[in-house]
Scaffold this active site. Structure first.
Site, PDB file in Angstrom:
ATOM      1  N   ASN A 150       0.796  -1.226   0.000  1.00 37.46           N
ATOM      2  CA  ASN A 150       0.000   0.000   0.000  1.00 37.46           C
ATOM      3  C   ASN A 150       0.828   1.276   0.000  1.00 37.46           C
ATOM      4  OD1 ASN A 150       0.338  -1.455   2.607  1.00 37.46           O
ATOM      5  ND2 ASN A 150      -0.207   0.539   3.447  1.00 37.46           N
ATOM      6  N   GLN A 178      -5.139  -3.952  -1.700  1.00 34.30           N
ATOM      7  CA  GLN A 178      -4.862  -2.932  -2.714  1.00 34.30           C
ATOM      8  C   GLN A 178      -5.076  -3.426  -4.144  1.00 34.30           C
ATOM      9  OE1 GLN A 178      -4.278   0.275  -2.150  1.00 34.30           O
ATOM     10  NE2 GLN A 178      -4.056   0.181   0.067  1.00 34.30           N
ATOM     11  N   ALA A 199     -13.682  -2.606   1.513  1.00 33.59           N
ATOM     12  CA  ALA A 199     -14.475  -1.894   0.498  1.00 33.59           C
ATOM     13  C   ALA A 199     -14.099  -0.431   0.314  1.00 33.59           C
ATOM     14  CB  ALA A 199     -15.960  -1.991   0.856  1.00 33.59           C
ATOM     15  N   CYS A 326      -2.618   4.106   7.770  1.00 37.03           N
ATOM     16  CA  CYS A 326      -2.763   4.277   9.213  1.00 37.03           C
ATOM     17  C   CYS A 326      -1.934   5.438   9.735  1.00 37.03           C
ATOM     18  CB  CYS A 326      -2.367   2.997   9.918  1.00 37.03           C
ATOM     19  SG  CYS A 326      -3.342   1.630   9.341  1.00 37.03           S
TER      20      CYS A 326
END
Ligand code: PLP
Length: 377
Positions: A150, A178, A199, A326
């Site tokens: 990611n 991803q 999602a 994050c």
């Protein structure tokens, strides 16, 4: 102008998805576990969604378990495989998302399992020979390697990894967050036992995802307290989320090739502009080999405003990220950039694209980047 280039962190909800969710919110409020018509109607909708999703991945509906997202699904695979399938060794990489990496560190520290961390090169690629040696040397193994990273967009070769796992009788889990909805994933052909999905990475709602679990392996639930999800996950289902995720997936796969072309072209355009305007730029994404077409991670020339880089972009209305989802908004402490040995003196920025981005937006970002260096350098 406002430009959103942080689509690997999360994506805007597609209008079609919003409409679908509104319709369900308006018309279908029953508890799917209720036996009366209100409940049965919602139960039927959930099972139809499961069937639709299973069809998109060429698996059976019973192999799809709806979860609160990919963090939960990844946790379930790792923790329940050790608990229920006798896994003693897990082979993984240092560039996995925290949902995997932190979970493995915790399980390792608690003495539940031996974790073997593969080496990665400058672009995050693993060495398949190293993987094979570890597979040959250990028994009761689960391999957990993400499909695409990611932060820098590295693609792990999941077919080759899966074949090695089959050869050595190991279980294979891939965090495909991803790549779901961005690549066709025919799970009849890819030798993988578990994949995970979220999602909100493809214009669907937050707080919903799924775990695909190959029906040759039988996990027990991680969340108990109800017989939902065919006894695999307790708790009333996220009905609106399931409806939204299904719509978002259908949309993505209907227009997959068009979007792949459009987004890849946009990323190539930005690569070329960066090379031209910043000859000293370094790409943490491997731009010379196949990589995730939605992600471009760039180390800009060292400067005295590195700490403020993302903040300066934000002031100009540009949303990008310096780390994983994050740690969005922070340019420090990326375990992925550390693992690949990125130059820490250079500010690293992840630009990530979606179907809604345009060439004009990239032009605007390039102008603002040039201004930042001209004014501040
Ligand atoms: N795995 C990867 C590769 C991700 O990019 C993310 C989100 O940042 C996750 C897992 C976690 O997904 P979720 O937000 O659904 O918990």
């Amino acid at each position: 102008m406002k430009v959103y280039l942080d689509n690997a962190a999360t994506t805007p909800l597609a209008p079609e998805v919003m409409q679908e969710m509104f319709a369900v919110m308006q018309d279908k409020f029953g508890n799917p576990s209720s036996i009366h018509s209100y409940g049965r109607e919602v139960r039927a909708m959930i099972e139809q969604s499961r069937k639709t999703i299973a069809g998109l991945f060429n698996v059976t509906p019973g192999e799809i378990i709806f979860t609160s997202g990919a963090t939960e699904a990844n946790n379930m695979v790792l923790r329940c495989s050790v608990r229920d399938l006798g896994v003693k060794h897990i082979i993984s990489s240092p560039i996995e998302h925290h949902a995997v990496e932190h979970t493995l560190h915790e399980m390792e520290n608690e003495g539940q399992v031996n974790v073997h961390w593969l080496n990665v090169d400058r672009h995050g690629c693993i060495d398949l020979n190293e993987l094979e040696k570890l597979l040959a040397a250990n028994e009761n193994v689960l391999v957990s390697l993400m499909h695409a990273n990611n932060e820098i967009g590295t693609l792990h070769p999941i077919n080759e990894i899966g074949n090695l796992c089959r050869k050595h009788n190991a279980i294979f889990h891939s965090d495909t967050v991803q790549t779901v909805a961005h690549y066709k994933l025919n799970l009849k052909e890819i030798p993988v036992d578990f994949i995970t999905c979220s999602a909100h990475k493809f214009h669907g709602p937050k707080g919903i995802g799924f775990l695909y679990t190959n029906n040759r392996l039988h996990l027990k639930p991680m969340i108990t307290g109800g017989s939902q999800e065919r006894n695999m996950r307790g708790g009333t289902e996220n009905v609106y989320g399931i409806a939204g995720m299904t719509k978002a997936l259908q949309l993505a796969y209907q227009q997959l090739e068009k979007e792949q072309g459009q987004i890849s072209a946009l990323r190539s355009y930005m690569i070329n502009r960066l090379k031209k305007d910043f000859p000293d730029v370094e790409f943490n994404t491997d731009i010379h080999n196949e990589s995730l077409y939605t992600v471009l991670n760039v180390s800009f020339p060292a400067c005295d405003f590195a700490e403020m880089f993302l903040f300066n972009l934000d002031i100009q209305g540009i949303a990008a990220s310096g780390g994983s989802a994050c740690s969005s908004g922070s340019s420090t402490g990326s375990h992925v950039l550390n693992a690949i040995g990125a130059d820490a003196s250079r500010p690293a920025v992840r630009f990530s694209f979606s179907r809604y981005n345009t060439i004009e937006e990239v032009d605007y970002v390039m102008e603002k980047l040039k201004e930042m260096y001209a004014v501040k350098a």
